[in-house]
Scaffold this active site. Structure first.
Site, PDB file in Angstrom:
ATOM      1  N   CYS A   2       0.810  -1.224   0.000  1.00  0.00           N
ATOM      2  CA  CYS A   2       0.000   0.000   0.000  1.00  0.00           C
ATOM      3  C   CYS A   2       0.841   1.270   0.000  1.00  0.00           C
ATOM      4  O   CYS A   2       1.905   1.330   0.612  1.00  0.00           O
ATOM      5  CB  CYS A   2      -0.910   0.005   1.213  1.00  0.00           C
ATOM      6  SG  CYS A   2      -1.853  -1.514   1.407  1.00  0.00           S
ATOM      7  N   ARG A  27       2.002   0.867  -6.047  1.00  0.00           N
ATOM      8  CA  ARG A  27       2.023   0.129  -4.790  1.00  0.00           C
ATOM      9  C   ARG A  27       0.665  -0.481  -4.450  1.00  0.00           C
ATOM     10  O   ARG A  27       0.546  -1.202  -3.459  1.00  0.00           O
ATOM     11  CB  ARG A  27       2.461   1.056  -3.646  1.00  0.00           C
ATOM     12  CG  ARG A  27       3.879   1.564  -3.773  1.00  0.00           C
ATOM     13  CD  ARG A  27       4.232   2.465  -2.615  1.00  0.00           C
ATOM     14  NE  ARG A  27       4.308   1.741  -1.375  1.00  0.00           N
ATOM     15  CZ  ARG A  27       5.429   1.268  -0.829  1.00  0.00           C
ATOM     16  NH1 ARG A  27       6.586   1.459  -1.447  1.00  0.00           N
ATOM     17  NH2 ARG A  27       5.415   0.630   0.314  1.00  0.00           N
ATOM     18  N   TRP A  75      -3.498  -2.367  -1.697  1.00  0.00           N
ATOM     19  CA  TRP A  75      -3.589  -3.745  -2.141  1.00  0.00           C
ATOM     20  C   TRP A  75      -4.117  -4.531  -0.959  1.00  0.00           C
ATOM     21  O   TRP A  75      -3.548  -4.482   0.131  1.00  0.00           O
ATOM     22  CB  TRP A  75      -2.215  -4.281  -2.549  1.00  0.00           C
ATOM     23  CG  TRP A  75      -2.043  -4.342  -4.026  1.00  0.00           C
ATOM     24  CD1 TRP A  75      -2.928  -3.969  -4.988  1.00  0.00           C
ATOM     25  CD2 TRP A  75      -0.892  -4.817  -4.726  1.00  0.00           C
ATOM     26  NE1 TRP A  75      -2.402  -4.159  -6.232  1.00  0.00           N
ATOM     27  CE2 TRP A  75      -1.154  -4.692  -6.101  1.00  0.00           C
ATOM     28  CE3 TRP A  75       0.336  -5.341  -4.319  1.00  0.00           C
ATOM     29  CZ2 TRP A  75      -0.235  -5.071  -7.071  1.00  0.00           C
ATOM     30  CZ3 TRP A  75       1.238  -5.710  -5.290  1.00  0.00           C
ATOM     31  CH2 TRP A  75       0.961  -5.576  -6.650  1.00  0.00           C
ATOM     32  N   ASN A 101      -0.090   0.350   6.359  1.00  0.00           N
ATOM     33  CA  ASN A 101       0.572  -0.606   5.471  1.00  0.00           C
ATOM     34  C   ASN A 101       1.150  -1.697   6.344  1.00  0.00           C
ATOM     35  O   ASN A 101       2.003  -1.431   7.193  1.00  0.00           O
ATOM     36  CB  ASN A 101       1.681   0.091   4.680  1.00  0.00           C
ATOM     37  CG  ASN A 101       2.288  -0.820   3.620  1.00  0.00           C
ATOM     38  OD1 ASN A 101       1.817  -1.930   3.421  1.00  0.00           O
ATOM     39  ND2 ASN A 101       3.319  -0.346   2.956  1.00  0.00           N
ATOM     40  N   GLY A 102       0.689  -2.922   6.176  1.00  0.00           N
ATOM     41  CA  GLY A 102       1.179  -4.025   7.002  1.00  0.00           C
ATOM     42  C   GLY A 102       0.073  -5.017   7.277  1.00  0.00           C
ATOM     43  O   GLY A 102      -1.039  -4.906   6.744  1.00  0.00           O
ATOM     44  N   GLU A 487      20.422 -22.863  -3.435  1.00  0.00           N
ATOM     45  CA  GLU A 487      20.239 -21.445  -3.734  1.00  0.00           C
ATOM     46  C   GLU A 487      21.322 -20.594  -3.089  1.00  0.00           C
ATOM     47  O   GLU A 487      21.824 -19.641  -3.690  1.00  0.00           O
ATOM     48  CB  GLU A 487      18.852 -20.999  -3.267  1.00  0.00           C
ATOM     49  CG  GLU A 487      18.555 -19.523  -3.440  1.00  0.00           C
ATOM     50  CD  GLU A 487      18.573 -19.040  -4.886  1.00  0.00           C
ATOM     51  OE1 GLU A 487      18.563 -17.810  -5.085  1.00  0.00           O
ATOM     52  OE2 GLU A 487      18.604 -19.882  -5.818  1.00  0.00           O
ATOM     53  N   LYS A 491      23.935 -18.175  -5.167  1.00  0.00           N
ATOM     54  CA  LYS A 491      24.115 -16.740  -4.928  1.00  0.00           C
ATOM     55  C   LYS A 491      25.599 -16.399  -4.766  1.00  0.00           C
ATOM     56  O   LYS A 491      26.080 -15.395  -5.297  1.00  0.00           O
ATOM     57  CB  LYS A 491      23.342 -16.297  -3.683  1.00  0.00           C
ATOM     58  CG  LYS A 491      21.864 -16.168  -3.895  1.00  0.00           C
ATOM     59  CD  LYS A 491      21.540 -15.024  -4.841  1.00  0.00           C
ATOM     60  CE  LYS A 491      20.273 -15.270  -5.627  1.00  0.00           C
ATOM     61  NZ  LYS A 491      20.295 -16.308  -6.634  1.00  0.00           N
ATOM     62  N   GLU A 494      27.296 -16.609  -8.187  1.00  0.00           N
ATOM     63  CA  GLU A 494      26.869 -15.573  -9.124  1.00  0.00           C
ATOM     64  C   GLU A 494      27.554 -14.234  -8.871  1.00  0.00           C
ATOM     65  O   GLU A 494      27.978 -13.567  -9.817  1.00  0.00           O
ATOM     66  CB  GLU A 494      25.351 -15.372  -9.015  1.00  0.00           C
ATOM     67  CG  GLU A 494      24.512 -16.445  -9.668  1.00  0.00           C
ATOM     68  CD  GLU A 494      23.029 -16.150  -9.515  1.00  0.00           C
ATOM     69  OE1 GLU A 494      22.303 -16.299 -10.514  1.00  0.00           O
ATOM     70  OE2 GLU A 494      22.592 -15.776  -8.417  1.00  0.00           O
ATOM     71  N   HIS A 510      29.239 -39.411   0.152  1.00  0.00           N
ATOM     72  CA  HIS A 510      29.387 -39.999  -1.172  1.00  0.00           C
ATOM     73  C   HIS A 510      30.176 -39.083  -2.104  1.00  0.00           C
ATOM     74  O   HIS A 510      29.878 -38.997  -3.302  1.00  0.00           O
ATOM     75  CB  HIS A 510      28.014 -40.312  -1.761  1.00  0.00           C
ATOM     76  CG  HIS A 510      27.247 -41.317  -0.977  1.00  0.00           C
ATOM     77  ND1 HIS A 510      27.445 -42.678  -1.079  1.00  0.00           N
ATOM     78  CD2 HIS A 510      26.296 -41.147  -0.024  1.00  0.00           C
ATOM     79  CE1 HIS A 510      26.641 -43.307  -0.253  1.00  0.00           C
ATOM     80  NE2 HIS A 510      25.926 -42.399   0.410  1.00  0.00           N
ATOM     81  N   LYS A 609      19.744 -10.906 -16.711  1.00  0.00           N
ATOM     82  CA  LYS A 609      18.593 -11.046 -15.833  1.00  0.00           C
ATOM     83  C   LYS A 609      17.616 -12.080 -16.359  1.00  0.00           C
ATOM     84  O   LYS A 609      17.070 -12.881 -15.610  1.00  0.00           O
ATOM     85  CB  LYS A 609      17.892  -9.686 -15.687  1.00  0.00           C
ATOM     86  CG  LYS A 609      16.735  -9.698 -14.698  1.00  0.00           C
ATOM     87  CD  LYS A 609      17.224  -9.954 -13.290  1.00  0.00           C
ATOM     88  CE  LYS A 609      16.110 -10.036 -12.295  1.00  0.00           C
ATOM     89  NZ  LYS A 609      16.575 -10.506 -10.983  1.00  0.00           N
TER      90      LYS A 609
END
Length: 614
Positions: A2, A27, A75, A101-102, A487, A491, A494, A510, A609
């Protein structure tokens, strides 16, 4: 996500609020509203459902007067878009208005208490408890600032809150709790501004103060005073907003990746918005494009993705299988497209993609369509090719992600997968109404817990200083956190160019165990979950070979702390939701090591990207 705007000064507030909301409309655009205090000291409130243009129409010809006001573009989290659910919200007396907002995590319990005290509610939102709480503290003799401060102490979650009181028509009171929503105070001459994002203030001022966690601002036309949660005055120094558009977009952060990591609490909250209800527990996925009956009849799920999105798919496999009891496969789209996969009408194919334009994922979707398979896309970009190919979509709403290394995309994809799994599990009768309510209640806590982890960022700088010169890392995880180990390693590779490998901890014997020595740190995800004892055994195997261990541990686990070299504490959370938290420290660790090595964090060499060619 929001948007919030506020003004107090000598000019008419309405045009400033409308222009500010226009700059913040990205937003949220399911509803909007504003409240002003007019010359007679009365509130004038206007609201509209849908885009901001509808609010402009609502005030056309009778623009509310007044030099003090607040505006909001929404939202939804709790409650569908409607005039009743749109902000601002009022108390019973009509003396207080609030925008917010929250997510008020404990709003159900607070609402029950307030109703028992005689308060009447008109909306289905969690926000409405805020003006009622403020009203109850005002009745005890507090002024607005004190009532808002006391409200801060009883609500749970991460919030940005702004309140007005009719009897105090010269001030705004604003608070920030946690890291899921920002507030910026703008300084003018004889006027002051407030916004959730700096760009909304640029037409009026570039001198700003950022509210920090657990801080409150009392704003009048002549300046602002700041207080801690205990009511102690806080000294703040103004900062200058940059004139360069890129620098302005980057805000206070050195890199877009850093900014985007810090946006994760908000981005996850936005992915939840409008999709869950607590009274009764319910998941609402309007864009699925498949009827509940059609979806519940599926007998198998296939997840296809590339890169970071594939790691989200691996987590999704665990979650979907547990909550739906359907067989689930996760496949690299680049491999899936060149196989002759076995698909039939009983299969649901879910494509996970940030951009919606990744060529291998699109080809995998074409393969599914050729075999008459129903497809869903989990995607961040509305109108992208993946969303056009799919029969239905779950938009992740993570906002623009400029950094090449995905961060908030991953956590939002996980959030979307949890919502899909909970919805499908409930449709199939695997998840009961009570179990669904418990799961959703824990999900709404995630943005706040992510904010807690971000608040500890200073812990990563000493680790980066110690390990940035090394050439190899090993990441270990078990069960649902094995994909997070993948992941974390990705990171680091990358953005720092350090070789890193993610591995299921049970497979360490193993092969990878041969590599362990004092020059290869091992990052182990070792939460107190159903595989805790197993990962402890793996840690002992590493220590027996003089390995160095950085462990992600459940907060308060003293047993693990005595066995490892460094501990990164994770707030307690259920096994299924833990990847949403465990990934963030691995992002921060990779980021600080890359910065220490002098790497181009936002544009790592050889990477793009979105991979739109083979």
């Amino acid at each position: 996500m929001c948007g919030i705007i506020g003004y107090v000064g000598f000019r008419p507030a309405s045009p400033i609020l409308l222009e500010g909301l226009q700059r913040l409309e990205y937003r949220g655009y399911d509803s909007s509203g504003m409240a002003l205090v007019n010359e007679r000291g009365a509130f004038v409130i206007r609201k509209a459902v849908g885009k901001l243009s509808n609010l402009r129409v609502a005030v056309e010809g009778e623009i509310p007067s007044g030099n003090l006001g607040i505006g909001h573009t929404r939202w939804a989290t709790h409650g569908r878009p409607s005039l009743d659910n749109a902000h601002p919200h009022q108390d019973c007396s009509g003396d207080v208005v609030v925008i917010h907002n929250g997510i008020v995590e404990n709003y159900l319990a607070l609402k029950e208490e307030l109703v028992a005290q005689g308060h009447t509610f008109v909306s289905q939102t969690d926000t409405e408890v805020l003006p009622h709480l403020i009203e109850s503290f005002l009745a005890q003799g507090a002024d607005l600032a004190e009532a808002v401060r006391k409200t801060m102490a009883v609500i749970q979650g991460a919030h940005a809150i702004v309140a007005l009181r009719r009897q105090e028509p010269d001030r705004l009171v604003a608070v920030r709790l946690g890291n899921a929503g920002g507030l910026v105070v703008g300084y003018g001459e004889g006027e002051m501004f407030l916004a959730s994002d700096p760009p909304a203030l640029v037409p009026y001022t570039r001198n700003v103060v950022y509210l920090s966690h657990l801080e409150m601002a009392v704003i009048t036309a002549h300046g602002a005073t700041y207080y801690s949660e205990q009511g102690t005055p806080v000294t703040k120094t103004t900062e200058s907003l940059p004139y360069d558009e890129v620098a302005l977009a980057k805000g206070r952060y050195k890199h877009f990746m850093h900014k985007e990591m810090w946006e994760q609490p908000h981005a996850v909250m936005d992915t939840l918005r409008g999709r869950l209800n607590m009274e009764p527990p319910q998941v609402d996925l309007e864009e699925l494009g498949l009827s509940p009956q059609e979806l519940a009849a599926k007998k198998r799920v296939v997840l296809v993705a590339c890169g970071t999105s594939y790691h989200a798919a691996l987590v999704g496999k665990f979650v979907l299988e547990e909550l739906t009891r359907l067989p689930v496969e996760a496949d690299y789209a680049s491999e899936f497209r060149y196989r002759d996969p076995i698909l039939d009408p009983d299969t649901l194919l879910v494509a996970i993609t940030q951009s919606g334009e990744t060529v291998d994922t699109l080809a995998a979707m074409e393969t599914g369509r050729a075999q008459n398979v129903k497809e869903l896309a989990i995607c961040n970009v509305a109108g992208s090719q993946a969303t056009r190919l799919a029969h239905g979509v779950i938009h992740t709403r993570s906002g623009p992600e400029i950094g090449v290394a995905s961060t908030k995309t991953f956590t939002c994809q996980l959030t979307a997968l949890y919502l899909l799994a909970a919805y499908l599990g409930y449709l199939r009768g695997i998840v009961s109404g009570r179990e669904l309510g418990d799961l959703l209640q824990e999900m709404v806590r995630i943005p706040h817990l992510l904010g807690e982890l971000l608040a500890r960022e200073a812990e990563y700088e000493p680790l980066a200083r110690r390990y940035f010169r090394l050439s190899n890392f090993l990441y270990l995880g078990r069960g649902i956190n094995y994909p997070v180990a993948l992941e974390g390693a990705l990171k680091l590779k990358e953005i720092s160019y350090i070789h890193a490998e993610g591995y299921p901890a049970g497979e360490m014997k193993h092969g990878p165990i041969a590599l362990i020595d004092e020059n290869m740190p091992v990052v182990a995800i070792a939460l107190k979950d159903r595989v805790y004892d197993k990962i402890l055994n793996n840690i002992e195997e590493v220590k027996a070979r003089d390995g160095t261990i950085i462990a992600l541990a459940t907060e308060g686990d003293k047993n693990l702390a005595s066995r490892v070299d460094h501990v990164i504490n994770i707030p307690p959370v259920s096994y299924l939701l833990s990847p949403l938290l465990t990934v963030l420290p691995l992002q921060l660790l990779a980021y600080h090591i890359a910065v220490r090595r002098g790497c181009d964090v936002d544009q790592p060499r050889n990477l793009a990207k979105s991979v739109t060619v083979e």
